[in-house]
Design an enzyme around this catalytic site. Structure first.
Site, mmCIF file in Angstrom:
data_model
loop_
_atom_site.group_PDB
_atom_site.id
_atom_site.type_symbol
_atom_site.label_atom_id
_atom_site.label_comp_id
_atom_site.label_asym_id
_atom_site.label_seq_id
_atom_site.Cartn_x
_atom_site.Cartn_y
_atom_site.Cartn_z
ATOM 1 N N THR A 54 0.814 -1.211 0.000
ATOM 2 C CA THR A 54 0.000 0.000 0.000
ATOM 3 C C THR A 54 0.847 1.261 0.000
ATOM 4 O O THR A 54 0.471 2.273 -0.592
ATOM 5 C CB THR A 54 -0.943 0.001 1.221
ATOM 6 O OG1 THR A 54 -1.799 -1.137 1.149
ATOM 7 C CG2 THR A 54 -1.806 1.251 1.262
ATOM 8 N N SER A 114 1.383 -7.378 -0.959
ATOM 9 C CA SER A 114 1.987 -8.342 -0.042
ATOM 10 C C SER A 114 1.351 -9.732 -0.077
ATOM 11 O O SER A 114 2.050 -10.709 0.223
ATOM 12 C CB SER A 114 2.029 -7.800 1.385
ATOM 13 O OG SER A 114 0.760 -7.488 1.875
ATOM 14 N N THR A 131 1.407 -4.536 4.223
ATOM 15 C CA THR A 131 1.198 -4.890 5.628
ATOM 16 C C THR A 131 0.635 -6.292 5.829
ATOM 17 O O THR A 131 0.778 -6.849 6.918
ATOM 18 C CB THR A 131 0.264 -3.875 6.302
ATOM 19 O OG1 THR A 131 -1.008 -3.864 5.629
ATOM 20 C CG2 THR A 131 0.875 -2.483 6.275
ATOM 21 N N ASP A 132 0.008 -6.881 4.813
ATOM 22 C CA ASP A 132 -0.654 -8.176 5.032
ATOM 23 C C ASP A 132 0.322 -9.274 5.422
ATOM 24 O O ASP A 132 -0.011 -10.151 6.225
ATOM 25 C CB ASP A 132 -1.431 -8.597 3.782
ATOM 26 C CG ASP A 132 -2.702 -7.792 3.572
ATOM 27 O OD1 ASP A 132 -3.045 -6.979 4.461
ATOM 28 O OD2 ASP A 132 -3.360 -7.976 2.533
#
Length: 326
Positions: A17, A55, A86-87
């Site tokens: 992101t 991710s 972030t995942d």
């Protein structure tokens, strides 16, 4: 009097992101361009873009390639920052923790909002991460995660919210904090660095699958995972307990030499073999299962993946998990 040499920071951009904006074709938000590190006078920043991926597309093979890349860059830099979606950021952080033996600080960060949102958190997180990576107190701590001003250990950090800006946490919480006043960064750690072993697989050749326990589970999906995988991780209940139907299945798997690691689906806490009813943690360990210590299931999977890829078996795998040799 001569000027001190400029510090050098390697900024590795992998997508996510923090590199995203709405796609021109209207298909939604996608990774497109890496962010620049803002506000670092006197620092030479070397931008490296090993890949640009959301991710969920990052695999353990990408993570290991990133580890090898950082190992080559670290000697010529005072710090390394990795921007990441972030995942799966916590998984990349932990794989780097397991495989990177460098003393140079390595800090991962990302953002929850993309570059065209008015509240984009990417530049602040990236600047924080850069300051932490260049701080002398960060040396020798292994890879860190910086998000929202908090500094996390790669072993315990986890994503705790799907949309909030302060999306990262994990028991027992941050190990440090960065706050900025103007151009001055105040970095404080609450714990001392710890010695840690590292592992050096040339490639991640094993296959490890995760199964998730729930009330009434009688082993659905177990046989297929057992057949495909070289080892299994089960996100079990509570302190590491399962329905009784799983006990003979796990005993069968361990008898043929495939490790079964028991983690917990609970947000925090260790796996402890307390209960002696069929499927209780004590009976699972007696059947050959290995408690995951305090690692969540996806981090336990990465550790088992590394160990199996190195040819480790049985007692050695049990020792690593049991002694917390990670």
């Amino acid at each position: 009097m001569t000027d001190s040499p400029a510090k050098r920071l390697a900024a590795l951009h992998t997508g996510g992101t923090i590199a995203s904006r709405p796609s021109p074709d209207g298909a939604g938000v996608t990774p497109q361009s890496a962010p620049a590190v803002p506000g670092l006078p006197g620092v030479v920043v070397d931008d490296v873009r090993p890949f640009t991926l959301p991710s969920p597309h990052v695999t353990p093979a990408h993570m290991l390639a990133l580890s090898h890349l950082i190992a080559g860059l670290a000697p010529g830099h005072d710090g390394v920052v990795v921007t990441h979606g972030t995942d799966t950021l916590e998984e990349t952080a932990f794989l780097l923790h397991l495989t990177l033996g460098v003393q140079t600080p390595v800090v991962l960060t990302g953002s929850m909002r993309h570059a065209q949102e008015v509240s984009w958190d990417g530049p602040g997180n990236l600047l924080d991460a850069a300051h932490v990576a260049l701080h002398p107190a960060s040396r020798g701590r292994g890879p860190l995660v910086v998000f929202g001003g908090d500094i996390f250990d790669a072993r315990t950090v986890t994503k705790v919210h799907t949309t909030a800006v302060d999306a990262f946490g994990g028991y027992p919480g941050p190990i440090g904090r960065i706050d900025r006043v103007g151009e001055t960064a105040h970095v404080r750690f609450f714990a001392r660095p710890e010695p840690r072993p590292t592992y050096a697989p040339a490639a991640l050749t094993a296959r490890v699958e995760i199964l998730y326990a729930y009330a009434g589970w009688t082993g659905e999906g177990y046989a297929g995972a057992e057949e495909r995988a070289d080892g299994l991780v089960i996100a079990a209940l509570g302190t590491g307990n399962l329905p009784a139907e799983l006990l003979p299945l796990i005993a069968r798997t361990t008898e043929v030499g495939k490790p079964v690691v028991i983690a917990t689906r609970t947000h925090a806490g260790p796996v402890i073999p307390v209960y002696g009813y069929p499927g209780g943690g004590a009976t699972l360990v007696a059947a050959g299962a290995i408690p995951a210590s305090f690692l969540n299931a996806h981090k336990a999977r990465l550790l088992l993946l590394v160990l199996l890829s190195l040819g480790r078996t049985g007692d050695e795998i049990r020792r690593v998990f049991g002694e917390g040799a990670f």
